[in-house]
Design a protein around this motif. Structure first.
Motif, PDB file in Angstrom:
ATOM      1  N   ASN A 214       0.819  -1.207   0.000  1.00 53.34           N
ATOM      2  CA  ASN A 214       0.000   0.000   0.000  1.00 53.34           C
ATOM      3  C   ASN A 214       0.856   1.261   0.000  1.00 53.34           C
ATOM      4  OD1 ASN A 214      -1.875   2.011   0.412  1.00 53.34           O
ATOM      5  ND2 ASN A 214      -2.451   1.332   2.459  1.00 53.34           N
ATOM      6  N   PRO A 215       0.991   1.945  -1.118  1.00 52.25           N
ATOM      7  CA  PRO A 215       0.268   1.662  -2.358  1.00 52.25           C
ATOM      8  C   PRO A 215       1.093   0.869  -3.372  1.00 52.25           C
ATOM      9  CG  PRO A 215       1.258   3.839  -2.497  1.00 52.25           C
ATOM     10  CD  PRO A 215       1.701   3.237  -1.186  1.00 52.25           C
ATOM     11  N   ASP A 227       5.186   0.580  -1.597  1.00 49.42           N
ATOM     12  CA  ASP A 227       5.377   0.348  -0.160  1.00 49.42           C
ATOM     13  C   ASP A 227       4.906  -1.061   0.160  1.00 49.42           C
ATOM     14  OD1 ASP A 227       5.905   0.686   2.541  1.00 49.42           O
ATOM     15  OD2 ASP A 227       3.928   1.552   2.977  1.00 49.42           O
ATOM     16  N   ARG A 229       4.536  -3.704   3.576  1.00 46.89           N
ATOM     17  CA  ARG A 229       4.679  -3.946   5.013  1.00 46.89           C
ATOM     18  C   ARG A 229       4.290  -5.388   5.263  1.00 46.89           C
ATOM     19  NH1 ARG A 229       3.668   1.013   7.050  1.00 46.89           N
ATOM     20  NH2 ARG A 229       1.476   1.050   6.504  1.00 46.89           N
TER      21      ARG A 229
END
Ligand code: ADP
Ligand code: MG
Length: 232
Positions: A214-215, A227, A229
């Motif tokens: 995201n995104p 990104d 995570r």
């Protein structure tokens, strides 16, 4: 070495450090071993190194803090986008470091990531583990569509091409990806491929507890993860 083995190595290195939070660049490295396109980037220790990386990648670039103690980088003043020159980059580098000192002086700062500035529509692919059915993949369009309208679709893994097609076309914002309101249509095939590759990744790594891409930027050429995570 097979790519699965390489990802195993990345994860075991993280576990041996006692971490469950996979840093953005580690997550992107793992994802790219599964055929998922991520931003070109370099982790830099000094401002001079970052300038060299910025010139090599090509302006505009994005700068981000790299720290196991910073999970939400924007919240700590750790992200600067649209950096267009050496001077802007030097200033952004300094500001990010200063912001971290204010936000959490004890944070272990591993460096600053200098990355290509991706362009296109922002989409999100996430994964959560259903206690009963196992990993589920989520798809949505970034911004208000996910946050306010909860306009997302879910599927259990494995995700085949037909599942990926349905996931994309069943959200209300789908026309936005197809060129509504004078926008250019995006490469839907690249989104389908990303969903299927995410599914393969989750099948191979049961230790993934949570994942949030995201995104992801998607334009008429390709999808690029900006990104990532992951928690293991
Ligand atoms: P956070 O940890 O706060 O989620 P992100 O890496 O997602 O940090 O960065 C915050 C925002 O900055 C993103 O939502 C995106 O809009 C923008 N951004 C981050 N990286 C890039 C990139 N490489 N190219 C373009 N925009 C980016
Ligand atoms: Mg993010």
């Amino acid at each position: 070495m097979a790519n699965k083995e390489k990802v195993k190595e990345i994860f075991s290195r993280i576990k041996s450090e006692g971490r469950s939070y996979v840093l953005e660049h580690e997550a992107k490295e793992a994802l790219s071993l599964y055929g998922i396109n991520t931003t070109r980037e370099a982790i830099c220790k000094t401002s001079d190194e970052a300038v060299k990386a910025g010139e090599k990648i090509g302006f505009p670039v994005v700068l981000k803090v790299v720290s196991p103690d910073v999970v939400h980088k924007t919240d700590s003043g750790g992200v600067k986008v649209g950096i267009k020159s050496k001077e802007e980059l030097e200033k952004a580098f300094k500001e990010i470091i200063e912001n971290q000192k204010k936000f959490n002086p004890k944070a272990d700062i591993r460096g600053i990531s200098v990355q290509e500035m991706a362009k296109g529509e922002e989409i999100i692919i996430g994964a959560v583990k259903d206690p009963q059915f196992g990993p589920m993949v989520m798809f949505g369009i970034g911004g208000i569509f996910v946050e306010i309208f909860k306009d997302v679709s879910y599927r259990l893994i494995p995700i085949e091409k037909i599942d990926a097609e349905e996931m994309i076309s069943e959200i209300k914002g789908y026309p936005l990806l197809c060129g509504a309101r004078g926008k250019e249509a995006v490469n839907l095939e690249s989104i389908k491929a990303t969903l299927q590759n995410v599914s393969k990744f989750l099948i191979d790594f049961d230790e993934i507890k949570e994942m949030d891409l995201n995104p992801i930027f998607v334009n008429k050429e390709k999808a690029t993860v900006a990104d990532a995570r992951i928690f293991i």
